[in-house]
Design a protein around this motif. Structure first.
Motif, PDB file in Angstrom:
ATOM      1  N   ARG A 295       0.831  -1.209   0.000  1.00 46.45           N
ATOM      2  CA  ARG A 295       0.000   0.000   0.000  1.00 46.45           C
ATOM      3  C   ARG A 295       0.867   1.262   0.000  1.00 46.45           C
ATOM      4  O   ARG A 295       0.585   2.219  -0.713  1.00 46.45           O
ATOM      5  CB  ARG A 295      -0.936  -0.014   1.206  1.00 46.45           C
ATOM      6  CG  ARG A 295      -1.996  -1.077   1.136  1.00 46.45           C
ATOM      7  CD  ARG A 295      -2.856  -1.127   2.395  1.00 46.45           C
ATOM      8  NE  ARG A 295      -3.844  -2.175   2.267  1.00 46.45           N
ATOM      9  CZ  ARG A 295      -3.922  -3.237   3.063  1.00 46.45           C
ATOM     10  NH1 ARG A 295      -3.072  -3.382   4.065  1.00 46.45           N
ATOM     11  NH2 ARG A 295      -4.849  -4.141   2.873  1.00 46.45           N
TER      12      ARG A 295
ATOM     13  N   ALA B 205       1.248   4.038  -3.052  1.00 48.06           N
ATOM     14  CA  ALA B 205       1.020   5.473  -2.811  1.00 48.06           C
ATOM     15  C   ALA B 205       2.245   6.284  -3.226  1.00 48.06           C
ATOM     16  O   ALA B 205       2.110   7.369  -3.799  1.00 48.06           O
ATOM     17  CB  ALA B 205       0.687   5.716  -1.342  1.00 48.06           C
TER      18      ALA B 205
ATOM     19  N   GLU C 100     -10.553   0.033   3.102  1.00 48.21           N
ATOM     20  CA  GLU C 100     -10.604   1.290   2.362  1.00 48.21           C
ATOM     21  C   GLU C 100     -10.083   2.449   3.212  1.00 48.21           C
ATOM     22  O   GLU C 100      -9.354   3.314   2.729  1.00 48.21           O
ATOM     23  CB  GLU C 100     -12.036   1.606   1.884  1.00 48.21           C
ATOM     24  CG  GLU C 100     -12.602   0.610   0.899  1.00 48.21           C
ATOM     25  CD  GLU C 100     -13.172  -0.645   1.572  1.00 48.21           C
ATOM     26  OE1 GLU C 100     -13.424  -0.642   2.793  1.00 48.21           O
ATOM     27  OE2 GLU C 100     -13.341  -1.657   0.856  1.00 48.21           O
ATOM     28  N   LYS C 101     -10.475   2.475   4.487  1.00 44.88           N
ATOM     29  CA  LYS C 101     -10.022   3.551   5.380  1.00 44.88           C
ATOM     30  C   LYS C 101      -8.533   3.428   5.662  1.00 44.88           C
ATOM     31  O   LYS C 101      -7.829   4.430   5.759  1.00 44.88           O
ATOM     32  CB  LYS C 101     -10.814   3.541   6.688  1.00 44.88           C
ATOM     33  CG  LYS C 101     -12.218   4.054   6.526  1.00 44.88           C
ATOM     34  CD  LYS C 101     -12.899   4.207   7.859  1.00 44.88           C
ATOM     35  CE  LYS C 101     -14.276   4.814   7.650  1.00 44.88           C
ATOM     36  NZ  LYS C 101     -14.927   5.169   8.903  1.00 44.88           N
ATOM     37  N   LYS C 102      -8.043   2.211   5.784  1.00 46.05           N
ATOM     38  CA  LYS C 102      -6.613   1.992   6.011  1.00 46.05           C
ATOM     39  C   LYS C 102      -5.817   2.470   4.802  1.00 46.05           C
ATOM     40  O   LYS C 102      -4.810   3.163   4.947  1.00 46.05           O
ATOM     41  CB  LYS C 102      -6.355   0.504   6.259  1.00 46.05           C
ATOM     42  CG  LYS C 102      -4.935   0.185   6.625  1.00 46.05           C
ATOM     43  CD  LYS C 102      -4.791  -1.311   6.881  1.00 46.05           C
ATOM     44  CE  LYS C 102      -3.792  -1.546   7.963  1.00 46.05           C
ATOM     45  NZ  LYS C 102      -3.627  -2.963   8.260  1.00 46.05           N
ATOM     46  N   GLU C 103      -6.268   2.120   3.604  1.00 43.75           N
ATOM     47  CA  GLU C 103      -5.588   2.565   2.389  1.00 43.75           C
ATOM     48  C   GLU C 103      -5.617   4.078   2.271  1.00 43.75           C
ATOM     49  O   GLU C 103      -4.627   4.702   1.893  1.00 43.75           O
ATOM     50  CB  GLU C 103      -6.222   1.910   1.160  1.00 43.75           C
ATOM     51  CG  GLU C 103      -5.919   0.425   1.066  1.00 43.75           C
ATOM     52  CD  GLU C 103      -6.678  -0.278  -0.043  1.00 43.75           C
ATOM     53  OE1 GLU C 103      -7.634   0.314  -0.618  1.00 43.75           O
ATOM     54  OE2 GLU C 103      -6.327  -1.425  -0.336  1.00 43.75           O
ATOM     55  N   GLN C 104      -6.739   4.667   2.621  1.00 40.42           N
ATOM     56  CA  GLN C 104      -6.865   6.126   2.582  1.00 40.42           C
ATOM     57  C   GLN C 104      -5.893   6.778   3.556  1.00 40.42           C
ATOM     58  O   GLN C 104      -5.245   7.774   3.234  1.00 40.42           O
ATOM     59  CB  GLN C 104      -8.305   6.531   2.914  1.00 40.42           C
ATOM     60  CG  GLN C 104      -8.535   8.019   2.946  1.00 40.42           C
ATOM     61  CD  GLN C 104      -9.973   8.364   3.342  1.00 40.42           C
ATOM     62  OE1 GLN C 104     -10.849   7.515   3.389  1.00 40.42           O
ATOM     63  NE2 GLN C 104     -10.204   9.627   3.644  1.00 40.42           N
ATOM     64  N   ARG C 105      -5.752   6.223   4.764  1.00 42.02           N
ATOM     65  CA  ARG C 105      -4.831   6.785   5.760  1.00 42.02           C
ATOM     66  C   ARG C 105      -3.375   6.659   5.284  1.00 42.02           C
ATOM     67  O   ARG C 105      -2.581   7.587   5.462  1.00 42.02           O
ATOM     68  CB  ARG C 105      -5.026   6.066   7.098  1.00 42.02           C
ATOM     69  CG  ARG C 105      -4.180   6.628   8.223  1.00 42.02           C
ATOM     70  CD  ARG C 105      -4.586   8.044   8.564  1.00 42.02           C
ATOM     71  NE  ARG C 105      -3.863   8.487   9.754  1.00 42.02           N
ATOM     72  CZ  ARG C 105      -3.604   9.739  10.037  1.00 42.02           C
ATOM     73  NH1 ARG C 105      -4.018  10.689   9.244  1.00 42.02           N
ATOM     74  NH2 ARG C 105      -2.947  10.057  11.107  1.00 42.02           N
TER      75      ARG C 105
ATOM     76  N   ARG D 263      -2.378   6.552   2.120  1.00 34.73           N
ATOM     77  CA  ARG D 263      -2.209   7.539   1.039  1.00 34.73           C
ATOM     78  C   ARG D 263      -2.035   8.940   1.610  1.00 34.73           C
ATOM     79  O   ARG D 263      -1.241   9.732   1.111  1.00 34.73           O
ATOM     80  CB  ARG D 263      -3.410   7.497   0.083  1.00 34.73           C
ATOM     81  CG  ARG D 263      -3.396   6.322  -0.861  1.00 34.73           C
ATOM     82  CD  ARG D 263      -4.442   6.454  -1.957  1.00 34.73           C
ATOM     83  NE  ARG D 263      -5.789   6.657  -1.457  1.00 34.73           N
ATOM     84  CZ  ARG D 263      -6.661   5.689  -1.232  1.00 34.73           C
ATOM     85  NH1 ARG D 263      -6.334   4.439  -1.448  1.00 34.73           N
ATOM     86  NH2 ARG D 263      -7.876   5.972  -0.794  1.00 34.73           N
ATOM     87  N   GLU D 264      -2.784   9.247   2.694  1.00 33.29           N
ATOM     88  CA  GLU D 264      -2.669  10.552   3.340  1.00 33.29           C
ATOM     89  C   GLU D 264      -1.258  10.733   3.915  1.00 33.29           C
ATOM     90  O   GLU D 264      -0.647  11.788   3.736  1.00 33.29           O
ATOM     91  CB  GLU D 264      -3.707  10.679   4.460  1.00 33.29           C
ATOM     92  CG  GLU D 264      -3.625  11.976   5.224  1.00 33.29           C
ATOM     93  CD  GLU D 264      -4.551  12.017   6.431  1.00 33.29           C
ATOM     94  OE1 GLU D 264      -4.500  13.020   7.156  1.00 33.29           O
ATOM     95  OE2 GLU D 264      -5.301  11.052   6.672  1.00 33.29           O
TER      96      GLU D 264
ATOM     97  N   SER E 208       1.179  11.184   0.917  1.00 33.93           N
ATOM     98  CA  SER E 208       0.932  12.457   0.243  1.00 33.93           C
ATOM     99  C   SER E 208       1.462  13.631   1.052  1.00 33.93           C
ATOM    100  O   SER E 208       2.117  14.535   0.508  1.00 33.93           O
ATOM    101  CB  SER E 208      -0.566  12.618  -0.012  1.00 33.93           C
ATOM    102  OG  SER E 208      -0.850  13.878  -0.559  1.00 33.93           O
TER     103      SER E 208
END
Length: 194
Positions: A60, A64, A169-174, A176-177, A180
């Motif tokens: 992951r 990212a 999904e939330k783990k992947e989003q975190r 990526r955050e 980024s």
């Protein structure tokens, strides 16, 4: 009462937003490095294999990083200008709140300054007991190494709370955050001004 709501509501919102802590970023770089000469990259497998996280989270993070590098015009190459490596640290933080005595806040209800029940300001007895909470502070380091000189030219570190996220999904989003926010510091500020 309306003035109280006007004051308290923004404070509650600000407290809530700050509790959803974002990623704190620190970056360092070699002032002698020519960052405009770097166009290609590859992942440094040896360094990445040493990162103490699950292989799924490594994938992951690398995905990212690929996205962020592509957004900056870099391409992956077998003959890269620089290598990208990652390193992680984790620290469990324990918070103990002792609620044996409370402090009646401004406009709060409790034992007020006049030692009577009602709104007031001052010390007074609270409802007893202690509360313990834990959270995990995680650090993600992203290292960029010049392949010709074999030296570290840039390092970004992101620190933030890693809650036990059950939804993928939330783990992947975190993740990526985290990546980024770290990569916003590349290229270094000195280069961005030119």
């Amino acid at each position: 009462m309306k003035a109280l709501k006007t004051f308290v509501l923004p404070m509650v919102v600000m407290l809530f937003l700050s509790s959803c802590s974002s990623v704190r970023v620190l970056a360092d770089y070699d002032r002698e490095a020519n960052f405009t000469s770097y166009k290609t990259y590859a992942f440094y497998k040896t360094g990445i294999d040493k990162a103490q996280i699950s292989d799924l989270d490594k994938k992951r993070i690398l995905k990212a990083i690929e996205t962020e590098m592509a957004n900056r015009g870099f391409t992956k190459s077998e003959q890269p200008d620089m290598l990208v490596s990652i390193f992680t640290k984790e620290r469990e933080q324990v918070n103990v709140y002792n609620n044996n005595f409370g402090w009646g806040g401004w406009g709060g209800w409790g034992w007020g300054a006049g030692w009577g029940w009602g709104p007031g300001w001052g010390w007074g007895p609270g409802w007893g007991g202690s509360q313990v909470s834990t959270n995990t502070q995680g650090s993600l380091y992203i290292d960029l190494v010049d392949t010709k000189t074999k030296s570290l030219v840039w390092q970004g570190r992101g620190v933030g709370t890693l809650n036990n996220i059950r939804k993928i999904e939330k783990k992947e989003q975190r993740i990526r955050e985290f990546v980024s926010e770290i990569m916003k510091a590349y290229p270094p500020d000195a280069l961005a001004v030119n």
